[in-house]
Design an enzyme around this catalytic site. Structure first.
Site, short mmCIF file in Angstrom:
data_model
loop_
_atom_site.label_atom_id
_atom_site.label_comp_id
_atom_site.label_asym_id
_atom_site.label_seq_id
_atom_site.Cartn_x
_atom_site.Cartn_y
_atom_site.Cartn_z
N ASN A 52 -9.94 -16.97 10.77
CA ASN A 52 -8.84 -16.48 9.94
C ASN A 52 -8.34 -15.12 10.40
OD1 ASN A 52 -8.87 -18.76 8.38
ND2 ASN A 52 -9.97 -17.85 6.66
N ASP A 100 -2.15 -18.41 17.52
CA ASP A 100 -1.99 -19.54 16.60
C ASP A 100 -2.67 -20.79 17.15
OD1 ASP A 100 -0.96 -20.72 14.22
OD2 ASP A 100 0.64 -21.65 15.39
N ASP A 103 -6.86 -20.06 16.94
CA ASP A 103 -7.64 -19.96 15.69
C ASP A 103 -8.44 -21.23 15.42
OD1 ASP A 103 -5.47 -21.53 15.01
OD2 ASP A 103 -4.69 -20.18 13.48
N ARG A 108 -13.76 -24.19 15.67
CA ARG A 108 -14.68 -25.22 16.18
C ARG A 108 -15.77 -24.60 17.05
NH1 ARG A 108 -9.63 -27.68 16.05
NH2 ARG A 108 -9.07 -26.98 18.15
N ASP A 121 -3.70 -20.67 7.93
CA ASP A 121 -2.89 -20.93 9.12
C ASP A 121 -1.49 -21.40 8.75
OD1 ASP A 121 -2.58 -21.37 12.03
OD2 ASP A 121 -2.45 -23.47 11.46
N HIS A 122 -1.41 -22.40 7.87
CA HIS A 122 -0.09 -22.93 7.48
C HIS A 122 0.69 -21.91 6.65
CE1 HIS A 122 -0.80 -26.61 9.37
NE2 HIS A 122 -1.39 -27.28 8.41
N ASP A 125 2.05 -19.46 9.12
CA ASP A 125 3.08 -20.14 9.92
C ASP A 125 4.38 -20.29 9.12
OD1 ASP A 125 1.43 -20.33 12.09
OD2 ASP A 125 0.87 -22.42 11.74
#
Length: 309
Positions: A52, A100, A103, A108, A121-122, A125
């Site tokens: 994040n 972007d 991240d 992972r 993230d969204h 964005d």
């Protein structure tokens, strides 16, 4: 919802623990150029860096790019913006684009993938999408009028439509032309404007049969075609789900309606007032943050497997 002020019900919290991200990316550029570069880049991020935080650092660069540009373009015209500012915007956009993409890889890599990361993230964005639309309007020298309204709407439409499809399918399906190509084009536009000036887009080219078009008009037409193509794909996907009785048509339409109503009201606001002319950043940021709120609520409902109303 358990009470008026709740965002997530108890059942939603239980569903949240079962959520797993699903996505596909068909972009040829991302596959053969982006992924090798991003896989190489992620190794330079410390393992102690939260995914994040990667998202937020990239987001900060987008905020800074707008703060650098705004003092030189209070009217969304690019004529008085120094070339170095456009070049800085291009560099900052590249950094944002890279982070972007990193991240998720960092999540992972560190085993820290979570629904909160997807929401962050969204959310970032969605805010970045309207900031980039404002900066694109400045680079193309469109000013604070109906063309800016159209450019802004088309940018948000593409993002909302993709999230609308993902809500119903559970998979983020990025097509052959997606955000990767769009960001590369925007980086190119800012770079061209940095060296040739925003007046470059006033130049015209004659196309047989069709007539003469400015470079600005060609850019707007081509971007509109790509957006409408993507939206058509989203609509066809939902139509297929409706045909399979997996989604109700009225519910799918009602979930798209808030975006269209919000956009129509802001267009009406511009039509009956001088708010956009006198306060373009306030106008577009108000519209943009309302849009981001819709996106955030839709994403939250999706990861919690709750109805978006």
């Amino acid at each position: 919802m358990d009470n008026y002020f709740s965002y997530v019900s108890k059942q939603g919290l239980a569903n949240l623990k079962k959520y797993k991200y699903s996505g596909t990316d068909k972009s040829i550029i991302a596959k053969y150029l982006g992924q090798p570069f991003w896989n190489w880049s992620v190794q330079f991020l410390p393992l102690t860096m939260a995914p994040n935080l990667v998202t937020l650092v990239g987001f900060v660069f987008i905020i800074l790019s707008l703060l650098f540009m705004e003092p030189f373009s209070p009217d969304l015209m690019g004529t008085n913006v120094p070339g170095i500012v456009f070049l800085t915007t291009a560099v900052f956009l590249f950094i944002y684009m890279t982070l972007d993409a990193l991240d998720g890889k960092q999540a992972r890599r560190t085993g820290s993938s979570s629904p909160l990361g997807e929401l962050t993230d969204h959310g970032c964005d969605s805010v970045s999408s309207f900031i980039l639309a404002i900066e694109l309007a400045i680079a193309l020298n469109v000013g604070s009028g109906w063309i800016a309204i159209y450019l802004f709407f088309m940018g948000l439409l593409s993002f909302y439509s993709g999230q609308w499809e993902e809500y119903h399918t559970g998979t983020l399906d990025l097509g052959y032309f997606n955000v990767t190509e769009a960001e590369i084009i925007m980086i190119s536009i800012h770079t061209i404007t940095a060296f040739l000036g925003s007046s470059f887009w006033d130049n015209t080219i004659s196309i047989p049969i069709l007539g003469a078009f400015s470079f600005r008009a060609l850019m707007l037409i081509s971007s509109s075609i790509s957006v409408l193509y993507a939206v058509a794909g989203n609509v066809l996907t939902i139509r297929g789900l409706i045909a399979q009785n997996k989604v109700r048509a009225d519910e799918a339409i009602l979930r798209f309606a808030p975006f269209l109503i919000c956009s129509a009201l802001f267009a009406l606001w511009h039509g009956v007032s001088y708010s956009l002319v006198h306060h373009p950043y306030l106008f577009f940021c108000t519209w943009g943050f309302l849009f981001s709120n819709l996106i955030g609520r839709m994403v939250l409902c999706r990861v919690c497997d709750e109805a978006f109303k």
